[in-house]
Write a protein that holds these residues in place. Structure first.
Motif, PDB file in Angstrom:
ATOM      1  N   VAL A  89       0.838  -1.202   0.000  1.00  0.00           N
ATOM      2  CA  VAL A  89       0.000   0.000   0.000  1.00  0.00           C
ATOM      3  C   VAL A  89       0.871   1.250   0.000  1.00  0.00           C
ATOM      4  O   VAL A  89       0.552   2.237  -0.672  1.00  0.00           O
ATOM      5  CB  VAL A  89      -0.993  -0.016   1.181  1.00  0.00           C
ATOM      6  CG1 VAL A  89      -1.762   1.297   1.266  1.00  0.00           C
ATOM      7  CG2 VAL A  89      -1.963  -1.179   1.042  1.00  0.00           C
ATOM      8  N   ASP A  90       1.996   1.209   0.706  1.00  0.00           N
ATOM      9  CA  ASP A  90       2.919   2.350   0.703  1.00  0.00           C
ATOM     10  C   ASP A  90       3.496   2.573  -0.690  1.00  0.00           C
ATOM     11  O   ASP A  90       3.646   3.710  -1.145  1.00  0.00           O
ATOM     12  CB  ASP A  90       4.030   2.128   1.727  1.00  0.00           C
ATOM     13  CG  ASP A  90       4.909   3.350   1.884  1.00  0.00           C
ATOM     14  OD1 ASP A  90       4.349   4.446   2.105  1.00  0.00           O
ATOM     15  OD2 ASP A  90       6.137   3.218   1.787  1.00  0.00           O
ATOM     16  N   ARG A  91       3.814   1.478  -1.395  1.00  0.00           N
ATOM     17  CA  ARG A  91       4.315   1.587  -2.766  1.00  0.00           C
ATOM     18  C   ARG A  91       3.253   2.202  -3.678  1.00  0.00           C
ATOM     19  O   ARG A  91       3.558   3.039  -4.524  1.00  0.00           O
ATOM     20  CB  ARG A  91       4.740   0.204  -3.269  1.00  0.00           C
ATOM     21  CG  ARG A  91       5.531   0.244  -4.561  1.00  0.00           C
ATOM     22  CD  ARG A  91       6.157  -1.080  -4.936  1.00  0.00           C
ATOM     23  NE  ARG A  91       5.222  -2.186  -4.810  1.00  0.00           N
ATOM     24  CZ  ARG A  91       5.509  -3.344  -4.221  1.00  0.00           C
ATOM     25  NH1 ARG A  91       6.679  -3.551  -3.697  1.00  0.00           N
ATOM     26  NH2 ARG A  91       4.612  -4.308  -4.158  1.00  0.00           N
ATOM     27  N   LEU A  92       1.981   1.816  -3.476  1.00  0.00           N
ATOM     28  CA  LEU A  92       0.886   2.419  -4.242  1.00  0.00           C
ATOM     29  C   LEU A  92       0.798   3.919  -3.942  1.00  0.00           C
ATOM     30  O   LEU A  92       0.646   4.736  -4.847  1.00  0.00           O
ATOM     31  CB  LEU A  92      -0.449   1.747  -3.912  1.00  0.00           C
ATOM     32  CG  LEU A  92      -0.627   0.305  -4.376  1.00  0.00           C
ATOM     33  CD1 LEU A  92      -1.929  -0.269  -3.827  1.00  0.00           C
ATOM     34  CD2 LEU A  92      -0.586   0.210  -5.888  1.00  0.00           C
ATOM     35  N   SER A  93       0.915   4.264  -2.668  1.00  0.00           N
ATOM     36  CA  SER A  93       0.842   5.672  -2.263  1.00  0.00           C
ATOM     37  C   SER A  93       1.990   6.473  -2.862  1.00  0.00           C
ATOM     38  O   SER A  93       1.786   7.568  -3.389  1.00  0.00           O
ATOM     39  CB  SER A  93       0.867   5.771  -0.738  1.00  0.00           C
ATOM     40  OG  SER A  93       0.853   7.113  -0.329  1.00  0.00           O
ATOM     41  N   ASP A  94       3.199   5.912  -2.779  1.00  0.00           N
ATOM     42  CA  ASP A  94       4.365   6.594  -3.344  1.00  0.00           C
ATOM     43  C   ASP A  94       4.225   6.787  -4.844  1.00  0.00           C
ATOM     44  O   ASP A  94       4.742   7.753  -5.406  1.00  0.00           O
ATOM     45  CB  ASP A  94       5.651   5.815  -3.038  1.00  0.00           C
ATOM     46  CG  ASP A  94       6.018   5.836  -1.569  1.00  0.00           C
ATOM     47  OD1 ASP A  94       5.441   6.658  -0.821  1.00  0.00           O
ATOM     48  OD2 ASP A  94       6.855   5.004  -1.165  1.00  0.00           O
ATOM     49  N   GLY A  95       3.523   5.861  -5.500  1.00  0.00           N
ATOM     50  CA  GLY A  95       3.312   5.956  -6.949  1.00  0.00           C
ATOM     51  C   GLY A  95       2.180   6.886  -7.337  1.00  0.00           C
ATOM     52  O   GLY A  95       1.903   7.068  -8.518  1.00  0.00           O
ATOM     53  N   GLY A  96       1.490   7.469  -6.344  1.00  0.00           N
ATOM     54  CA  GLY A  96       0.419   8.412  -6.633  1.00  0.00           C
ATOM     55  C   GLY A  96      -0.962   7.788  -6.736  1.00  0.00           C
ATOM     56  O   GLY A  96      -1.934   8.470  -7.067  1.00  0.00           O
ATOM     57  N   PHE A  97      -1.077   6.496  -6.450  1.00  0.00           N
ATOM     58  CA  PHE A  97      -2.385   5.830  -6.521  1.00  0.00           C
ATOM     59  C   PHE A  97      -3.277   6.331  -5.391  1.00  0.00           C
ATOM     60  O   PHE A  97      -2.806   6.529  -4.272  1.00  0.00           O
ATOM     61  CB  PHE A  97      -2.201   4.310  -6.411  1.00  0.00           C
ATOM     62  CG  PHE A  97      -3.481   3.538  -6.475  1.00  0.00           C
ATOM     63  CD1 PHE A  97      -4.098   3.307  -7.691  1.00  0.00           C
ATOM     64  CD2 PHE A  97      -4.087   3.057  -5.324  1.00  0.00           C
ATOM     65  CE1 PHE A  97      -5.286   2.596  -7.760  1.00  0.00           C
ATOM     66  CE2 PHE A  97      -5.265   2.358  -5.370  1.00  0.00           C
ATOM     67  CZ  PHE A  97      -5.873   2.125  -6.599  1.00  0.00           C
TER      68      PHE A  97
ATOM     69  N   ILE B 240      -8.582  -1.542 -10.106  1.00  0.00           N
ATOM     70  CA  ILE B 240      -7.675  -2.677  -9.941  1.00  0.00           C
ATOM     71  C   ILE B 240      -6.562  -2.692 -10.983  1.00  0.00           C
ATOM     72  O   ILE B 240      -5.403  -2.974 -10.665  1.00  0.00           O
ATOM     73  CB  ILE B 240      -8.442  -4.026  -9.902  1.00  0.00           C
ATOM     74  CG1 ILE B 240      -7.528  -5.166  -9.436  1.00  0.00           C
ATOM     75  CG2 ILE B 240      -9.079  -4.343 -11.232  1.00  0.00           C
ATOM     76  CD1 ILE B 240      -7.197  -5.130  -7.981  1.00  0.00           C
ATOM     77  N   THR B 241      -6.866  -2.367 -12.225  1.00  0.00           N
ATOM     78  CA  THR B 241      -5.839  -2.372 -13.278  1.00  0.00           C
ATOM     79  C   THR B 241      -4.789  -1.302 -13.008  1.00  0.00           C
ATOM     80  O   THR B 241      -3.585  -1.561 -13.110  1.00  0.00           O
ATOM     81  CB  THR B 241      -6.489  -2.140 -14.653  1.00  0.00           C
ATOM     82  OG1 THR B 241      -7.498  -3.136 -14.852  1.00  0.00           O
ATOM     83  CG2 THR B 241      -5.465  -2.221 -15.767  1.00  0.00           C
ATOM     84  N   LEU B 242      -5.240  -0.128 -12.634  1.00  0.00           N
ATOM     85  CA  LEU B 242      -4.335   0.969 -12.314  1.00  0.00           C
ATOM     86  C   LEU B 242      -3.452   0.608 -11.120  1.00  0.00           C
ATOM     87  O   LEU B 242      -2.245   0.838 -11.127  1.00  0.00           O
ATOM     88  CB  LEU B 242      -5.138   2.236 -12.037  1.00  0.00           C
ATOM     89  CG  LEU B 242      -4.363   3.495 -11.684  1.00  0.00           C
ATOM     90  CD1 LEU B 242      -3.439   3.888 -12.833  1.00  0.00           C
ATOM     91  CD2 LEU B 242      -5.327   4.625 -11.366  1.00  0.00           C
ATOM     92  N   ALA B 243      -4.050   0.001 -10.094  1.00  0.00           N
ATOM     93  CA  ALA B 243      -3.288  -0.396  -8.906  1.00  0.00           C
ATOM     94  C   ALA B 243      -2.230  -1.434  -9.257  1.00  0.00           C
ATOM     95  O   ALA B 243      -1.097  -1.362  -8.768  1.00  0.00           O
ATOM     96  CB  ALA B 243      -4.227  -0.941  -7.829  1.00  0.00           C
ATOM     97  N   ALA B 244      -2.571  -2.386 -10.107  1.00  0.00           N
ATOM     98  CA  ALA B 244      -1.613  -3.413 -10.520  1.00  0.00           C
ATOM     99  C   ALA B 244      -0.446  -2.791 -11.276  1.00  0.00           C
ATOM    100  O   ALA B 244       0.711  -3.179 -11.074  1.00  0.00           O
ATOM    101  CB  ALA B 244      -2.308  -4.469 -11.370  1.00  0.00           C
ATOM    102  N   GLN B 245      -0.730  -1.809 -12.120  1.00  0.00           N
ATOM    103  CA  GLN B 245       0.337  -1.135 -12.859  1.00  0.00           C
ATOM    104  C   GLN B 245       1.275  -0.390 -11.912  1.00  0.00           C
ATOM    105  O   GLN B 245       2.494  -0.495 -12.029  1.00  0.00           O
ATOM    106  CB  GLN B 245      -0.256  -0.152 -13.877  1.00  0.00           C
ATOM    107  CG  GLN B 245      -0.975  -0.824 -15.018  1.00  0.00           C
ATOM    108  CD  GLN B 245      -1.737   0.179 -15.894  1.00  0.00           C
ATOM    109  OE1 GLN B 245      -1.859   1.351 -15.567  1.00  0.00           O
ATOM    110  NE2 GLN B 245      -2.254  -0.307 -17.015  1.00  0.00           N
ATOM    111  N   VAL B 246       0.699   0.354 -10.976  1.00  0.00           N
ATOM    112  CA  VAL B 246       1.516   1.118 -10.037  1.00  0.00           C
ATOM    113  C   VAL B 246       2.308   0.170  -9.131  1.00  0.00           C
ATOM    114  O   VAL B 246       3.484   0.413  -8.839  1.00  0.00           O
ATOM    115  CB  VAL B 246       0.647   2.093  -9.216  1.00  0.00           C
ATOM    116  CG1 VAL B 246       1.456   2.768  -8.133  1.00  0.00           C
ATOM    117  CG2 VAL B 246      -0.004   3.128 -10.132  1.00  0.00           C
TER     118      VAL B 246
END
Length: 176
Positions: free
Chosen positions: A41-49, A156-162
């Motif tokens: 989740v932190d990686r998603l946050s850092d990626g702007g998700f 979900i697709t966007l999250a998987a990419q990030v």
């Protein structure tokens, strides 16, 4: 009793946390530890998700009690005395704030002493009341067998990419 998931917050009628029955969540990834789920989740946050579209859900919950030692009346009294010391310190400091400056050391020592004595008495009585049914001390925690990182199906697709390290594309205000 209402839960945050079902309690409306304002004119929009949306709750603080979307109700799972109303929002379609999909599993982004299942991991073995909570730390791994946090890292994702932190990686998603850092990626702007928009991480408010995600959840961490523990599955296979179990209660684990780690036994820390034998508990005797003496040890229970000692633990009670330590708790009583803290309580006595709090009361002593309160008296010091409200009382005149003269005799502050006497007030502090008396409240510490009374706290320790009464704590020891209540600790010993509390242990004696178990009548030997619980002669050990322990720490109890809840653990999950695994953790699912869930994301709203529309994201979900966007999250998987990030999560895979791809850059976050420019998206509208609602995160789509």
């Amino acid at each position: 009793m209402t839960t945050p998931a079902n309690h409306p917050t304002g004119a929009s009628g949306r709750g603080l946390v979307p109700n799972t029955a109303e929002v379609d969540y999909r599993i982004l990834k299942t991991v073995a530890s909570y730390e791994q789920a946090q890292e994702l989740v932190d990686r998603l946050s850092d990626g702007g998700f928009p991480v408010e579209k995600s959840r961490i859900v523990g599955t296979g919950l179990r209660s684990v009690e780690q036994i820390t030692g034998r508990l005797t009346v003496g040890r229970a009294a000692g633990r009670g005395a330590l708790s009583g010391l803290w309580f006595g310190l709090m009361i002593g400091l309160l008296f010091l704030i409200l009382a005149p400056a003269a005799g502050w050391l006497t007030i502090l020592l008396m409240t510490l002493g009374f706290g320790a004595v009464w704590g020891a008495i209540f600790g010993a009585l509390g242990h004696a009341a178990t009548r030997g049914r619980r002669d050990f001390s322990s720490i109890q925690v809840m653990e999950a067998q695994s953790y699912d990182v869930l994301v709203e199906a529309t994201h979900i697709t966007l999250a998987a990419q990030v999560a895979d390290g791809q850059p976050m594309p420019d998206v509208g205000q609602d995160g789509r």
